[in-house]
Scaffold this active site. Structure first.
Site, short mmCIF file in Angstrom:
data_model
loop_
_atom_site.label_atom_id
_atom_site.label_comp_id
_atom_site.label_asym_id
_atom_site.label_seq_id
_atom_site.Cartn_x
_atom_site.Cartn_y
_atom_site.Cartn_z
CG HIS A 1 0.42 -2.44 5.90
ND1 HIS A 1 -0.66 -1.81 6.47
CD2 HIS A 1 -0.04 -2.99 4.76
CE1 HIS A 1 -1.72 -1.97 5.72
NE2 HIS A 1 -1.38 -2.69 4.66
CD GLU B 1 -6.02 -4.14 6.33
OE1 GLU B 1 -6.78 -4.84 5.64
OE2 GLU B 1 -5.35 -3.21 5.88
CG HIS C 1 -2.13 -7.14 5.07
ND1 HIS C 1 -3.51 -7.11 5.11
CD2 HIS C 1 -1.73 -6.00 4.47
CE1 HIS C 1 -3.92 -5.98 4.54
NE2 HIS C 1 -2.86 -5.30 4.15
CO CO Z 1 -2.80 -3.34 3.35
#
Ligand code: CO
Length: 298
Positions: A245, A213, A183
């Site tokens: 995602h 991210e 993530h």
């Molecule tokens: Co997220």
């Protein structure tokens, strides 16, 4: 995701605590000492993808098997996910604050809370603070212990790396890349992704870790593939669930998905739709962390 969730969580917590204090005040004239009652609360980020919940069912089954007769409850730490589920499916999932308030009301005295997050980032930190707010309330819990997320100690990271490699797709040959999509976060715990990369490279130079991210980025992954001359990549989530995602950022058809970007860079991309919590040995690692927290409850 945004920063607003923290403020919202805090708002909810304050309201719940105020109610709990009020209720405790009303009851205090009559209640005697509470009998001991231990319970477990599992806290995941959450997912709006029904197909991704196989991850949570896997962990739920393992926890119930490891703790027969103990009440096991669930909460999602993502307010966005919980509100999405409520709006789209009329499905209510507790926040950690709601679940703890409910357990307090149901007479639990000691609770082991297990973070089902991957790294000790924002979600885990918020959960810890929430739990601390619940300790020491009049008529509240005697003790609450929080189990660490999947990767916390360096030994955790080594074990996670071993489990990931043992569970690589069978079709993969050593000349194929294995790409893990984490993530990622602006929280300092983002360093766990680079940390895991170090241990992966000790075992297999063709494994690349990237994040959606944070860092390493998708650009870093592409550069790593090019530097190694790798033409095929199995791409898997480094997240507990294969949810939004995985379906969109990883395997989606949008031009900026990992699949599209890799294909454009001349790398055949084979997405593997499996959350880490679907892997039996990985779920066991979370259960081990829960056991470590639970034994601290006398
Ligand atoms: Co997220």
């Amino acid at each position: 995701m945004d920063w607003l969730w923290l403020r919202r969580v805090r708002g909810t917590a304050v309201a719940v605590l105020a109610l709990a204090l009020f209720a405790a005040g009303l009851a205090s004239a009559h209640d005697g000492p509470k009998p001991e009652k231990k319970g477990i609360l599992l806290v995941a980020f959450g997912t709006s993808f029904d197909s991704a919940r196989v991850s949570f069912r896997n962990i739920d089954g393992k926890v119930k098997e490891a703790f027969p007769g103990v009440d096991v409850r669930w909460a999602y730490s993502s307010n966005i996910i919980r509100h999405k589920l409520a709006a789209a499916e009329n499905r209510h999932v507790d926040s950690p604050a709601e679940a703890l308030a409910g357990m307090m009301d149901d007479g639990f005295t000691r609770v082991a809370v297990q973070s089902l997050h991957t790294i000790p980032g924002r979600e885990y930190e918020g959960l810890k603070r929430m739990v601390e707010a619940f300790e020491g309330l009049p008529k509240g819990f005697v003790q609450v212990e929080v189990g660490t997320p999947l990767m916390y100690s360096p030994e955790d990271v080594r074990q996670v790396v071993d489990v990931m490699l043992r569970n690589a797709p069978k079709e993969r040959t050593p000349g194929d890349a294995l790409v893990f999509m984490g993530h990622g976060t602006e929280h300092p715990a983002n360093i766990y992704y680079a940390g895991s990369q170090y241990f992966f490279w000790q075992k297999d130079p063709n494994v690349l870790v990237g994040t959606v991210e944070g860092t390493p980025t998708l650009d870093d992954v592409v550069a790593g593939l090019k530097a190694r001359g790798l033409k095929t990549a199995y791409v898997m989530p480094f997240m507990s669930v294969a949810g939004d995602h995985a379906h969109n950022d990883m395997a989606g058809d949008e031009p900026d998905s990992w699949k599209s970007v890799l294909e454009k860079a001349g790398v055949r991309c084979i997405p593997v739709m499996r959350g880490t919590a679907e892997i039996s040995d990985m779920a066991d690692l979370w259960v081990q962390h829960l056991k470590a927290a639970y034994v601290r409850l006398p």
